[in-house]
Design a protein around this motif. Structure first.
Motif, PDB file in Angstrom:
ATOM      1  N   ASN A 216       0.809  -1.224   0.000  1.00 23.21           N
ATOM      2  CA  ASN A 216       0.000   0.000   0.000  1.00 23.21           C
ATOM      3  C   ASN A 216       0.838   1.269   0.000  1.00 23.21           C
ATOM      4  O   ASN A 216       0.601   2.194  -0.758  1.00 23.21           O
ATOM      5  CB  ASN A 216      -0.932   0.020   1.225  1.00 23.21           C
ATOM      6  CG  ASN A 216      -1.997  -1.047   1.143  1.00 23.21           C
ATOM      7  OD1 ASN A 216      -2.535  -1.318   0.075  1.00 23.21           O
ATOM      8  ND2 ASN A 216      -2.288  -1.680   2.270  1.00 23.21           N
ATOM      9  N   VAL A 217       1.824   1.304   0.889  1.00 18.24           N
ATOM     10  CA  VAL A 217       2.625   2.524   1.053  1.00 18.24           C
ATOM     11  C   VAL A 217       4.086   2.149   1.228  1.00 18.24           C
ATOM     12  O   VAL A 217       4.406   1.176   1.905  1.00 18.24           O
ATOM     13  CB  VAL A 217       2.168   3.340   2.288  1.00 18.24           C
ATOM     14  CG1 VAL A 217       3.005   4.603   2.438  1.00 18.24           C
ATOM     15  CG2 VAL A 217       0.695   3.693   2.180  1.00 18.24           C
ATOM     16  N   ARG A 246       0.819   0.930  -7.328  1.00 18.52           N
ATOM     17  CA  ARG A 246      -0.263   1.821  -6.916  1.00 18.52           C
ATOM     18  C   ARG A 246       0.109   3.286  -7.192  1.00 18.52           C
ATOM     19  O   ARG A 246       1.300   3.626  -7.227  1.00 18.52           O
ATOM     20  CB  ARG A 246      -0.573   1.631  -5.434  1.00 18.52           C
ATOM     21  CG  ARG A 246      -1.146   0.260  -5.111  1.00 18.52           C
ATOM     22  CD  ARG A 246      -1.297   0.065  -3.609  1.00 18.52           C
ATOM     23  NE  ARG A 246      -1.846  -1.248  -3.304  1.00 18.52           N
ATOM     24  CZ  ARG A 246      -3.146  -1.499  -3.171  1.00 18.52           C
ATOM     25  NH1 ARG A 246      -4.020  -0.514  -3.305  1.00 18.52           N
ATOM     26  NH2 ARG A 246      -3.579  -2.717  -2.894  1.00 18.52           N
ATOM     27  N   PRO A 247      -0.891   4.146  -7.353  1.00 15.73           N
ATOM     28  CA  PRO A 247      -0.628   5.567  -7.636  1.00 15.73           C
ATOM     29  C   PRO A 247       0.282   6.225  -6.597  1.00 15.73           C
ATOM     30  O   PRO A 247       1.153   7.026  -6.948  1.00 15.73           O
ATOM     31  CB  PRO A 247      -2.024   6.186  -7.617  1.00 15.73           C
ATOM     32  CG  PRO A 247      -2.936   5.073  -7.994  1.00 15.73           C
ATOM     33  CD  PRO A 247      -2.335   3.856  -7.400  1.00 15.73           C
ATOM     34  N   ASN A 268      -1.352  -5.043 -13.794  1.00 18.82           N
ATOM     35  CA  ASN A 268      -1.502  -6.111 -12.803  1.00 18.82           C
ATOM     36  C   ASN A 268      -0.699  -7.330 -13.249  1.00 18.82           C
ATOM     37  O   ASN A 268      -0.170  -7.377 -14.360  1.00 18.82           O
ATOM     38  CB  ASN A 268      -2.968  -6.472 -12.583  1.00 18.82           C
ATOM     39  CG  ASN A 268      -3.675  -6.829 -13.883  1.00 18.82           C
ATOM     40  OD1 ASN A 268      -3.255  -7.725 -14.598  1.00 18.82           O
ATOM     41  ND2 ASN A 268      -4.738  -6.100 -14.211  1.00 18.82           N
ATOM     42  N   LEU A 269      -0.623  -8.310 -12.386  1.00 20.81           N
ATOM     43  CA  LEU A 269       0.195  -9.484 -12.647  1.00 20.81           C
ATOM     44  C   LEU A 269      -0.362 -10.304 -13.824  1.00 20.81           C
ATOM     45  O   LEU A 269       0.407 -10.836 -14.621  1.00 20.81           O
ATOM     46  CB  LEU A 269       0.276 -10.344 -11.393  1.00 20.81           C
ATOM     47  CG  LEU A 269       1.140 -11.601 -11.474  1.00 20.81           C
ATOM     48  CD1 LEU A 269       2.566 -11.265 -11.849  1.00 20.81           C
ATOM     49  CD2 LEU A 269       1.104 -12.374 -10.150  1.00 20.81           C
ATOM     50  N   ALA A 270      -1.672 -10.379 -13.937  1.00 22.60           N
ATOM     51  CA  ALA A 270      -2.275 -11.167 -15.032  1.00 22.60           C
ATOM     52  C   ALA A 270      -1.845 -10.614 -16.385  1.00 22.60           C
ATOM     53  O   ALA A 270      -1.488 -11.381 -17.296  1.00 22.60           O
ATOM     54  CB  ALA A 270      -3.795 -11.143 -14.899  1.00 22.60           C
ATOM     55  N   GLN A 271      -1.833  -9.272 -16.500  1.00 26.09           N
ATOM     56  CA  GLN A 271      -1.403  -8.669 -17.756  1.00 26.09           C
ATOM     57  C   GLN A 271       0.075  -8.954 -18.023  1.00 26.09           C
ATOM     58  O   GLN A 271       0.473  -9.203 -19.157  1.00 26.09           O
ATOM     59  CB  GLN A 271      -1.610  -7.146 -17.685  1.00 26.09           C
ATOM     60  CG  GLN A 271      -3.073  -6.723 -17.650  1.00 26.09           C
ATOM     61  CD  GLN A 271      -3.226  -5.229 -17.461  1.00 26.09           C
ATOM     62  OE1 GLN A 271      -2.263  -4.514 -17.226  1.00 26.09           O
ATOM     63  NE2 GLN A 271      -4.471  -4.759 -17.540  1.00 26.09           N
ATOM     64  N   ALA A 272       0.891  -8.906 -16.940  1.00 27.90           N
ATOM     65  CA  ALA A 272       2.316  -9.169 -17.108  1.00 27.90           C
ATOM     66  C   ALA A 272       2.570 -10.575 -17.621  1.00 27.90           C
ATOM     67  O   ALA A 272       3.368 -10.787 -18.540  1.00 27.90           O
ATOM     68  CB  ALA A 272       3.023  -8.968 -15.757  1.00 27.90           C
TER      69      ALA A 272
END
Length: 276
Positions: A216-217, A246-247, A268-272
């Motif tokens: 997250n951070v 994340r932004p 995301n991981l699926a796209q990678a």
């Protein structure tokens, strides 16, 4: 160190009673750690440890001081490393040491009454002084060993947590995945760098997917170390693909002037994985 064989014999005869009285005096409604156990075997072992303490302690009245503390070291190490005492807060253990110390001051007083007129006041005073000195040294040494072992155990646990929280998973052939989950501090980021390089080399990985969707951070120092990881992987011939950025993480990286230009990034991981 003042010696007294008669006092030694007297204390030895009282040792079992001292153990039973001590255990009976423990408030079971508020006891914690090793003193709260209701398991018969554990209670038996606790009493045996206490009795062993008495057997060793009363030697202070017949042995030389250096020899006495050298012998007592074995007891200290054994009890400090005991799993029951390791799970008990140090201040609770120290309180029980003090309770036993009070037992000794009281029993020396009883010995004095039973032998009234035989021993001088300064001799009786010296016995109390011997007991107080012995307990002080033993308690100090116990805390040292207990805390050293606790710290070693915590470090071992932290190493295991680091290993489990930074796994390089071989997907197939020369492709690997590094899923990063949870909070990343400077120490963990340093471990990520060292462990990932080692694991990629060991597993012959040429393309590593680094997924940050579970983060997250991150602070500025950690962001820099993640990019250092990517640069280091590039040097050893490992191509990286970042996913799940994340932004907030992207903004931190940009504010630091970190360059995304040569980094493969997907949403995301699926796209990678589909891109391979």
């Amino acid at each position: 160190m003042h010696k007294n064989i008669e006092l030694h014999k007297y204390l030895l005869k009282q040792a079992k009673k001292l153990t039973e009285d001590w255990y009976s005096a423990i408030d079971k409604s508020t006891a914690v750690g090793v003193y709260a156990s209701t398991n018969e075997e554990e209670i038996k072992r606790l009493k045996a440890q206490n009795y062993s303490f008495h057997e060793n302690l009363i030697q202070v009245f017949i042995e030389d001081e250096d020899e006495f503390f050298k012998t007592f070291e074995k007891w200290v190490n054994e009890i400090a490393s005991d799993s029951g005492h390791q799970s008990t807060p140090t201040h609770i253990i120290l309180q029980e040491f003090l309770n036993v110390q009070n037992q000794y001051l009281s029993i020396i007083e009883s010995f004095e009454r039973e032998n009234e007129g035989i021993y001088e006041k300064d001799e009786i005073y010296s016995w109390n002084h011997i007991i107080l000195k012995a307990f002080s040294k033993i308690m100090t040494r116990f805390v040292e060993v207990h805390d050293q072992l606790s710290l070693r155990r915590l470090r071992s646990q932290q190493e295991l947590i680091n290993e489990l929280s930074a796994p390089v998973i071989k997907l197939h052939q020369d492709i690997g995945l590094l899923p990063i989950v949870g909070e990343i501090d400077t120490q963990r980021a340093k471990y990520l760098l060292e462990n990932t390089l080692m694991e990629c080399t060991k597993k012959a990985i040429n393309h590593l997917y680094v997924d940050l969707s579970g983060v997250n951070v991150i602070d500025t120092m950690v962001a820099m170390q993640i990019f250092q990881l990517i640069d280091a992987l590039k040097i050893v011939g490992v191509k990286t693909t970042l996913s799940g950025v994340r932004p907030e993480i992207a903004m931190t990286a940009i504010s630091l002037g970190l360059n995304f230009k040569d980094i493969h990034i997907t949403g995301n991981l699926a796209q990678a994985l589909q891109m391979k």
